[in-house]
Design a protein around this motif. Structure first.
Motif, PDB file in Angstrom:
ATOM      1  N   ALA A  46       0.646  -1.349  -0.332  1.00 52.06           N
ATOM      2  CA  ALA A  46      -0.165  -0.255  -0.141  1.00 52.06           C
ATOM      3  C   ALA A  46       0.759   1.174  -0.079  1.00 52.06           C
ATOM      4  CB  ALA A  46      -1.090  -0.102   1.019  1.00 52.06           C
ATOM      5  N   LEU A  47       2.315   1.062   0.561  1.00 53.15           N
ATOM      6  CA  LEU A  47       3.245   2.299   0.737  1.00 53.15           C
ATOM      7  C   LEU A  47       3.713   2.653  -0.831  1.00 53.15           C
ATOM      8  CD1 LEU A  47       4.301   4.632   2.555  1.00 53.15           C
ATOM      9  CD2 LEU A  47       6.365   2.430   3.314  1.00 53.15           C
ATOM     10  N   ARG A  48       3.708   1.340  -1.086  1.00 56.66           N
ATOM     11  CA  ARG A  48       4.351   1.887  -2.498  1.00 56.66           C
ATOM     12  C   ARG A  48       3.459   1.784  -3.684  1.00 56.66           C
ATOM     13  NH1 ARG A  48       5.550  -2.864  -4.445  1.00 56.66           N
ATOM     14  NH2 ARG A  48       5.172  -4.282  -2.351  1.00 56.66           N
ATOM     15  N   ARG A  49       2.340   2.180  -3.352  1.00 58.90           N
ATOM     16  CA  ARG A  49       1.099   2.217  -4.007  1.00 58.90           C
ATOM     17  C   ARG A  49       1.033   3.941  -4.169  1.00 58.90           C
ATOM     18  NH1 ARG A  49      -2.290  -2.003  -4.279  1.00 58.90           N
ATOM     19  NH2 ARG A  49      -2.934  -1.553  -2.048  1.00 58.90           N
ATOM     20  N   ALA A  50       1.317   4.250  -3.259  1.00 62.59           N
ATOM     21  CA  ALA A  50       0.369   5.386  -2.541  1.00 62.59           C
ATOM     22  C   ALA A  50       1.858   6.579  -2.899  1.00 62.59           C
ATOM     23  CB  ALA A  50       0.446   5.829  -1.225  1.00 62.59           C
ATOM     24  N   ASN A  51       3.213   6.259  -3.281  1.00 61.70           N
ATOM     25  CA  ASN A  51       4.478   6.717  -3.542  1.00 61.70           C
ATOM     26  C   ASN A  51       4.048   6.826  -5.162  1.00 61.70           C
ATOM     27  OD1 ASN A  51       5.334   7.577  -1.069  1.00 61.70           O
ATOM     28  ND2 ASN A  51       7.017   5.248  -0.881  1.00 61.70           N
ATOM     29  N   ARG A  52       3.853   5.912  -5.404  1.00 64.18           N
ATOM     30  CA  ARG A  52       3.486   6.206  -7.082  1.00 64.18           C
ATOM     31  C   ARG A  52       2.923   7.021  -7.548  1.00 64.18           C
ATOM     32  NH1 ARG A  52       4.585   0.452  -6.736  1.00 64.18           N
ATOM     33  NH2 ARG A  52       2.630  -0.264  -7.153  1.00 64.18           N
ATOM     34  N   ALA A  53       1.393   6.976  -7.304  1.00 61.67           N
ATOM     35  CA  ALA A  53       0.391   8.191  -7.248  1.00 61.67           C
ATOM     36  C   ALA A  53       1.036   9.291  -6.947  1.00 61.67           C
ATOM     37  CB  ALA A  53      -0.442   7.342  -6.164  1.00 61.67           C
ATOM     38  N   ALA A  54       1.969   9.768  -5.617  1.00 60.92           N
ATOM     39  CA  ALA A  54       2.311  11.035  -5.640  1.00 60.92           C
ATOM     40  C   ALA A  54       3.650  11.470  -6.362  1.00 60.92           C
ATOM     41  CB  ALA A  54       3.134  10.928  -4.113  1.00 60.92           C
ATOM     42  N   ARG A  55       3.878  10.535  -6.777  1.00 62.50           N
ATOM     43  CA  ARG A  55       5.159  10.525  -7.514  1.00 62.50           C
ATOM     44  C   ARG A  55       4.040  11.611  -9.398  1.00 62.50           C
ATOM     45  NH1 ARG A  55       7.748   6.288  -5.845  1.00 62.50           N
ATOM     46  NH2 ARG A  55       7.768   5.077  -7.979  1.00 62.50           N
ATOM     47  N   ARG A  56       3.428  10.154  -9.348  1.00 62.00           N
ATOM     48  CA  ARG A  56       1.738  10.757 -10.617  1.00 62.00           C
ATOM     49  C   ARG A  56       1.498  12.129 -10.933  1.00 62.00           C
ATOM     50  NH1 ARG A  56       0.769   5.240 -11.605  1.00 62.00           N
ATOM     51  NH2 ARG A  56      -0.432   5.830 -10.004  1.00 62.00           N
ATOM     52  N   SER A  57       1.099  12.195  -9.162  1.00 61.62           N
ATOM     53  CA  SER A  57       0.968  13.623  -9.283  1.00 61.62           C
ATOM     54  C   SER A  57       1.493  15.056  -9.525  1.00 61.62           C
ATOM     55  CB  SER A  57      -0.210  13.949  -7.663  1.00 61.62           C
ATOM     56  OG  SER A  57       0.943  13.716  -6.919  1.00 61.62           O
ATOM     57  N   GLU A  58       2.765  14.642  -8.629  1.00 61.86           N
ATOM     58  CA  GLU A  58       3.744  15.746  -8.738  1.00 61.86           C
ATOM     59  C   GLU A  58       4.210  16.149 -10.643  1.00 61.86           C
ATOM     60  OE1 GLU A  58       7.509  14.978  -5.979  1.00 61.86           O
ATOM     61  OE2 GLU A  58       5.861  14.637  -4.367  1.00 61.86           O
ATOM     62  N   ARG A  59       4.126  14.978 -11.097  1.00 64.33           N
ATOM     63  CA  ARG A  59       4.683  15.156 -12.310  1.00 64.33           C
ATOM     64  C   ARG A  59       3.650  16.310 -13.283  1.00 64.33           C
ATOM     65  NH1 ARG A  59       6.741   9.509 -12.212  1.00 64.33           N
ATOM     66  NH2 ARG A  59       4.786   8.749 -13.487  1.00 64.33           N
ATOM     67  N   ALA A  60       2.393  15.239 -13.657  1.00 65.36           N
ATOM     68  CA  ALA A  60       1.425  15.970 -13.437  1.00 65.36           C
ATOM     69  C   ALA A  60       1.029  17.524 -13.575  1.00 65.36           C
ATOM     70  CB  ALA A  60      -0.464  15.339 -13.693  1.00 65.36           C
ATOM     71  N   LEU A  61       1.393  17.552 -11.850  1.00 64.43           N
ATOM     72  CA  LEU A  61       1.611  19.044 -12.124  1.00 64.43           C
ATOM     73  C   LEU A  61       2.729  20.107 -12.281  1.00 64.43           C
ATOM     74  CD1 LEU A  61       0.921  19.129  -7.807  1.00 64.43           C
ATOM     75  CD2 LEU A  61      -0.799  20.642  -9.666  1.00 64.43           C
ATOM     76  N   LEU A  62       3.301  19.144 -12.179  1.00 66.29           N
ATOM     77  CA  LEU A  62       5.321  19.753 -13.080  1.00 66.29           C
ATOM     78  C   LEU A  62       4.740  20.111 -14.772  1.00 66.29           C
ATOM     79  CD1 LEU A  62       7.658  20.887 -13.272  1.00 66.29           C
ATOM     80  CD2 LEU A  62       8.757  18.240 -13.380  1.00 66.29           C
ATOM     81  N   ARG A  63       3.967  19.694 -15.325  1.00 61.64           N
ATOM     82  CA  ARG A  63       3.755  20.024 -16.884  1.00 61.64           C
ATOM     83  C   ARG A  63       2.746  20.733 -16.469  1.00 61.64           C
ATOM     84  NH1 ARG A  63       4.158  14.020 -16.798  1.00 61.64           N
ATOM     85  NH2 ARG A  63       1.326  14.205 -16.483  1.00 61.64           N
ATOM     86  N   GLU A  64       1.624  20.405 -16.400  1.00 58.91           N
ATOM     87  CA  GLU A  64       0.800  21.855 -16.201  1.00 58.91           C
ATOM     88  C   GLU A  64       1.325  23.430 -16.301  1.00 58.91           C
ATOM     89  OE1 GLU A  64      -3.035  23.130 -13.838  1.00 58.91           O
ATOM     90  OE2 GLU A  64      -2.967  20.951 -13.440  1.00 58.91           O
ATOM     91  N   GLY A  65       2.526  23.421 -14.787  1.00 57.56           N
ATOM     92  CA  GLY A  65       3.334  24.272 -14.427  1.00 57.56           C
ATOM     93  C   GLY A  65       3.833  24.359 -15.888  1.00 57.56           C
ATOM     94  N   GLN A  66       4.498  23.723 -16.537  1.00 59.12           N
ATOM     95  CA  GLN A  66       5.043  24.032 -17.318  1.00 59.12           C
ATOM     96  C   GLN A  66       4.066  24.385 -18.602  1.00 59.12           C
ATOM     97  OE1 GLN A  66       7.594  21.119 -18.629  1.00 59.12           O
ATOM     98  NE2 GLN A  66       8.705  20.540 -16.767  1.00 59.12           N
ATOM     99  N   ALA A  67       3.585  23.946 -18.870  1.00 61.21           N
ATOM    100  CA  ALA A  67       2.447  24.186 -20.251  1.00 61.21           C
ATOM    101  C   ALA A  67       1.893  26.106 -19.969  1.00 61.21           C
ATOM    102  CB  ALA A  67       1.215  23.867 -19.906  1.00 61.21           C
ATOM    103  N   LEU A  68       1.909  26.614 -18.296  1.00 65.62           N
ATOM    104  CA  LEU A  68       1.991  28.034 -17.994  1.00 65.62           C
ATOM    105  C   LEU A  68       3.056  28.379 -18.549  1.00 65.62           C
ATOM    106  CD1 LEU A  68      -0.686  27.234 -14.959  1.00 65.62           C
ATOM    107  CD2 LEU A  68      -1.172  28.008 -16.931  1.00 65.62           C
ATOM    108  N   GLY A  69       3.936  27.858 -18.591  1.00 67.37           N
ATOM    109  CA  GLY A  69       5.160  28.773 -18.508  1.00 67.37           C
ATOM    110  C   GLY A  69       5.944  28.772 -17.242  1.00 67.37           C
TER     111      GLY A  69
END
Length: 110
Positions: A46-69
């Motif tokens: 469960a901990l590994r699953r939660a960490n994978r989800a957290a990394r996925r959401s961080e990458r999504a936020l990074l992509r969203e921020g890069q799209a905004l410049g």
């Protein structure tokens, strides 16, 4: 001789035959140990699953921020995850006129 052997404690019978409750206790301890280790595996999974989800959401936020410049590696802003209070706070600020940006003739925000 059997009476002497029993009196001295050197019986040929295994201890589990003499004390049936000992074998039950050992079996009980083994089952408890197995249950604990099984729970460790489930918790680790469960901990590994939660960490994978957290990394996925961080990458999504990074992509969203890069799209905004906004590139955090280039001195930009790192986006935070949205929360339930964000919408409420934004509505309150809009009603109060906070955060509304307008440009003046010089092109600067006021």
């Amino acid at each position: 001789m059997d009476a002497d052997a029993e009196a001295s404690g050197s019986s040929t019978h295994p201890p589990s035959a003499a004390f049936p409750s000992v074998s039950k206790q050992i079996q009980s301890l083994q089952s408890v140990s197995e249950a604990i280790h099984r729970d460790d595996y489930k918790l680790n999974s469960a901990l590994r699953r939660a960490n994978r989800a957290a990394r996925r959401s961080e990458r999504a936020l990074l992509r969203e921020g890069q799209a905004l410049g906004w590139h955090p590696t280039q001195g930009g802003v790192k986006l935070l995850p949205k929360s339930a209070g964000d919408g409420v706070q934004a509505k309150q600020q809009r009603r109060m006129g906070i955060g509304a940006q307008s440009t003046s003739k010089e092109g600067q925000f006021t």
